[in-house]
Write a protein that holds these residues in place. Structure first.
Motif, PDB file in Angstrom:
ATOM      1  N   ALA A 138     -10.169   9.427  -9.282  1.00 17.79           N
ATOM      2  CA  ALA A 138     -10.212  10.865  -8.997  1.00 17.79           C
ATOM      3  C   ALA A 138     -11.219  11.090  -7.879  1.00 17.79           C
ATOM      4  CB  ALA A 138     -10.591  11.660 -10.242  1.00 17.79           C
ATOM      5  N   THR A 139     -10.748  11.020  -6.654  1.00 12.84           N
ATOM      6  CA  THR A 139     -11.640  11.071  -5.501  1.00 12.84           C
ATOM      7  C   THR A 139     -10.826  11.376  -4.251  1.00 12.84           C
ATOM      8  OG1 THR A 139     -13.374   9.854  -4.332  1.00 12.84           O
ATOM      9  CG2 THR A 139     -11.454   8.594  -5.024  1.00 12.84           C
ATOM     10  N   THR A 140     -11.434  11.203  -3.100  1.00 10.88           N
ATOM     11  CA  THR A 140     -10.762  11.421  -1.824  1.00 10.88           C
ATOM     12  C   THR A 140     -10.034  10.151  -1.389  1.00 10.88           C
ATOM     13  OG1 THR A 140     -12.424  13.026  -1.112  1.00 10.88           O
ATOM     14  CG2 THR A 140     -11.090  12.018   0.600  1.00 10.88           C
ATOM     15  N   TRP A 141      -8.790  10.320  -0.929  1.00  6.85           N
ATOM     16  CA  TRP A 141      -7.984   9.204  -0.463  1.00  6.85           C
ATOM     17  C   TRP A 141      -7.531   9.453   0.974  1.00  6.85           C
ATOM     18  CZ3 TRP A 141      -6.246   5.061  -3.758  1.00  6.85           C
ATOM     19  CH2 TRP A 141      -6.737   5.148  -5.069  1.00  6.85           C
ATOM     20  N   LYS A 142      -7.243   8.391   1.661  1.00 11.29           N
ATOM     21  CA  LYS A 142      -6.751   8.466   3.035  1.00 11.29           C
ATOM     22  C   LYS A 142      -5.230   8.378   3.054  1.00 11.29           C
ATOM     23  CE  LYS A 142     -10.886   5.897   4.369  1.00 11.29           C
ATOM     24  NZ  LYS A 142     -11.379   4.604   4.894  1.00 11.29           N
ATOM     25  N   ILE A 143      -4.647   8.994   4.066  1.00 14.05           N
ATOM     26  CA  ILE A 143      -3.193   8.979   4.215  1.00 14.05           C
ATOM     27  C   ILE A 143      -2.815   8.005   5.322  1.00 14.05           C
ATOM     28  CG2 ILE A 143      -1.141  10.366   4.662  1.00 14.05           C
ATOM     29  CD1 ILE A 143      -2.903  12.840   3.996  1.00 14.05           C
ATOM     30  N   GLY A 144      -1.863   7.146   5.052  1.00 12.60           N
ATOM     31  CA  GLY A 144      -1.371   6.216   6.062  1.00 12.60           C
ATOM     32  C   GLY A 144       0.144   6.199   6.072  1.00 12.60           C
ATOM     33  N   VAL A 145       0.697   5.623   7.110  1.00 12.75           N
ATOM     34  CA  VAL A 145       2.145   5.438   7.207  1.00 12.75           C
ATOM     35  C   VAL A 145       2.408   4.023   7.708  1.00 12.75           C
ATOM     36  CG1 VAL A 145       4.292   6.141   8.328  1.00 12.75           C
ATOM     37  CG2 VAL A 145       2.600   7.872   7.680  1.00 12.75           C
ATOM     38  N   MET A 146       3.209   3.275   6.972  1.00 13.13           N
ATOM     39  CA  MET A 146       3.611   1.956   7.423  1.00 13.13           C
ATOM     40  C   MET A 146       4.840   2.113   8.308  1.00 13.13           C
ATOM     41  SD  MET A 146       5.731  -0.858   7.145  1.00 13.13           S
ATOM     42  CE  MET A 146       6.494  -1.184   5.573  1.00 13.13           C
ATOM     43  N   ALA A 147       4.777   1.606   9.538  1.00 13.03           N
ATOM     44  CA  ALA A 147       5.890   1.685  10.487  1.00 13.03           C
ATOM     45  C   ALA A 147       6.454   0.290  10.707  1.00 13.03           C
ATOM     46  CB  ALA A 147       5.413   2.273  11.814  1.00 13.03           C
ATOM     47  N   ARG A 148       7.787   0.180  10.637  1.00 15.44           N
ATOM     48  CA  ARG A 148       8.387  -1.155  10.754  1.00 15.44           C
ATOM     49  C   ARG A 148       9.717  -1.070  11.499  1.00 15.44           C
ATOM     50  NH1 ARG A 148       8.438  -4.271   5.362  1.00 15.44           N
ATOM     51  NH2 ARG A 148       6.363  -4.848   6.132  1.00 15.44           N
ATOM     52  N   ILE A 149       9.917  -2.009  12.410  1.00 20.17           N
ATOM     53  CA  ILE A 149      11.180  -2.139  13.130  1.00 20.17           C
ATOM     54  C   ILE A 149      11.903  -3.389  12.633  1.00 20.17           C
ATOM     55  CG2 ILE A 149      12.261  -2.614  15.363  1.00 20.17           C
ATOM     56  CD1 ILE A 149      11.368   0.211  15.222  1.00 20.17           C
ATOM     57  N   TRP A 150      13.184  -3.223  12.330  1.00 17.90           N
ATOM     58  CA  TRP A 150      14.016  -4.339  11.878  1.00 17.90           C
ATOM     59  C   TRP A 150      15.044  -4.695  12.961  1.00 17.90           C
ATOM     60  CZ3 TRP A 150      13.549  -6.624   6.980  1.00 17.90           C
ATOM     61  CH2 TRP A 150      12.685  -5.975   6.090  1.00 17.90           C
TER      62      TRP A 150
ATOM     63  N   SER B  16      12.471  -8.383   9.730  1.00 17.04           N
ATOM     64  CA  SER B  16      11.374  -7.556  10.206  1.00 17.04           C
ATOM     65  C   SER B  16      10.895  -8.071  11.559  1.00 17.04           C
ATOM     66  CB  SER B  16      10.219  -7.588   9.201  1.00 17.04           C
ATOM     67  OG  SER B  16       9.115  -6.872   9.700  1.00 17.04           O
ATOM     68  N   LYS B  17      10.938  -7.203  12.564  1.00 12.79           N
ATOM     69  CA  LYS B  17      10.552  -7.592  13.919  1.00 12.79           C
ATOM     70  C   LYS B  17       9.085  -7.291  14.183  1.00 12.79           C
ATOM     71  CE  LYS B  17      11.714  -6.671  18.770  1.00 12.79           C
ATOM     72  NZ  LYS B  17      12.584  -5.867  19.676  1.00 12.79           N
ATOM     73  N   SER B  18       8.616  -6.121  13.735  1.00 15.20           N
ATOM     74  CA  SER B  18       7.216  -5.749  13.931  1.00 15.20           C
ATOM     75  C   SER B  18       6.815  -4.713  12.885  1.00 15.20           C
ATOM     76  CB  SER B  18       6.981  -5.196  15.342  1.00 15.20           C
ATOM     77  OG  SER B  18       7.838  -4.110  15.607  1.00 15.20           O
ATOM     78  N   THR B  19       5.550  -4.765  12.474  1.00 15.01           N
ATOM     79  CA  THR B  19       5.028  -3.860  11.451  1.00 15.01           C
ATOM     80  C   THR B  19       3.647  -3.380  11.864  1.00 15.01           C
ATOM     81  OG1 THR B  19       6.229  -4.998   9.682  1.00 15.01           O
ATOM     82  CG2 THR B  19       4.348  -3.627   9.036  1.00 15.01           C
ATOM     83  N   GLU B  20       3.378  -2.081  11.679  1.00 18.00           N
ATOM     84  CA  GLU B  20       2.060  -1.515  11.956  1.00 18.00           C
ATOM     85  C   GLU B  20       1.722  -0.481  10.902  1.00 18.00           C
ATOM     86  OE1 GLU B  20       0.896  -1.194  16.375  1.00 18.00           O
ATOM     87  OE2 GLU B  20       3.025  -0.697  16.304  1.00 18.00           O
ATOM     88  N   TYR B  21       0.424  -0.175  10.782  1.00 20.84           N
ATOM     89  CA  TYR B  21      -0.059   0.795   9.816  1.00 20.84           C
ATOM     90  C   TYR B  21      -0.718   1.943  10.564  1.00 20.84           C
ATOM     91  CZ  TYR B  21       0.927  -3.055   6.742  1.00 20.84           C
ATOM     92  OH  TYR B  21       1.572  -4.063   6.084  1.00 20.84           O
ATOM     93  N   LEU B  22      -0.075   3.108  10.532  1.00 21.30           N
ATOM     94  CA  LEU B  22      -0.562   4.277  11.253  1.00 21.30           C
ATOM     95  C   LEU B  22      -1.593   5.011  10.405  1.00 21.30           C
ATOM     96  CD1 LEU B  22       2.800   5.705  12.637  1.00 21.30           C
ATOM     97  CD2 LEU B  22       1.368   3.882  13.564  1.00 21.30           C
TER      98      LEU B  22
END
Length: 266
Positions: free
Chosen positions: A129-141, A146-152
């Motif tokens: 129960a605290t503060t969390w960060k928001i991320g998005v995993m981006a991936r091209i197939w 899987s060709k490439s993956t990044e974490y936004l």
């Protein structure tokens, strides 16, 4: 926290979170995917109990490089804390959830879906129960691989809170006008370790009264719960009406209001 069950779609790591947050645009350099206008749960904190599943909505705008099929440009929102985005998504230092997402075949696309939180499987510490960060995993197939993956990152933070409850009991019922009325109750909140509601010791609550035939509650006094979460005070009975306890949210816990307990004053 521990990994949660897979749902009907993709499994992700993160937390529950809230706070209407419209995120800035983030672009994955390797994948060429951009994500913008990310909003979680319409800006309300995520309140989680001990058993009920919670599914906060999310929405965002996505673009991807020309020549890449929509189905090959994947974006998976997730929530994490205390670590890097990659570890939060791939490891056990995030809360793992699944979600369903819809989008068009054309870039740019408006994506919508929901995160999935089951406290029985995804929460095992009250410190969650605290503060969390928001991320998005981006991936091209490409060709099913899987060709490439990044974490936004850079989408801000959100909070997850423990659900709370409060009860009320006014006695005696009925009571003679001018006599003493005792109003008791108990404040509890979700304990994600023991998977039950336990006493919220030291929390202050407002005692409120609504006279019969009216629609508005008025605060009579503020009482602090004991170490076990118990509330108790006395008032002078003056009119028929409803008594209740209520309190607001804290940084870690949601607020609660008891249903009014009617007392007939003779």
């Amino acid at each position: 926290m521990r990994a949660g069950r897979s749902g009907s779609a993709v499994v992700l790591a993160g937390t529950l979170a809230l706070g209407t947050f419209t995120a800035p645009t983030a672009e994955a350099a390797d994948t060429g995917i951009t994500v913008s206008n990310l909003v979680l749960n319409n800006g309300k904190p995520i309140i989680v109990g001990i058993s009920a599943e919670v599914t906060p909505d999310f929405a965002f705008r996505k673009t991807w490089p020309s020549g890449v099929k929509a189905g090959d440009a994947n974006t998976y929102p997730f929530l994490y804390r205390g670590t890097t985005a990659a570890k939060g998504y791939e490891g056990d230092d995030g809360i793992h959830m699944s979600y369903v997402i819809t989008y068009s075949d054309y870039s740019p696309s408006q994506c919508e879906g929901e995160l999935y939180i089951d406290p029985r499987y995804t929460l095992d510490s009250n410190s969650d129960a605290t503060t969390w960060k928001i991320g998005v995993m981006a991936r091209i197939w490409k060709n099913g691989q899987s060709k490439s993956t990044e974490y936004l990152t850079g989408f801000g933070t959100v909070r997850v809170k423990r659900a709370a409850k409060v009860t009320v009991n006014a006695s005696p019922e009925p009571v003679a006008k001018g006599k003493t009325l005792t109003v008791a109750g108990t404040i509890t909140r979700a304990d994600w370790v023991r998977h039950k509601y336990t006493g919220f010791g030291g929390k202050s609550a407002k005692l409120q009264f609504r006279k019969a035939g009216t629609s508005t509650y008025t605060t009579v006094k503020i009482v602090k719960a004991n170490s076990a979460g118990a509330l108790k005070t006395t008032v002078t009975a003056s009119a028929d009406g409803y008594w209740r306890w209520t309190f607001g949210e804290t940084d870690t816990t949601g607020g609660a209001t008891a249903a009014g307990d009617y007392v007939d004053v003779k």
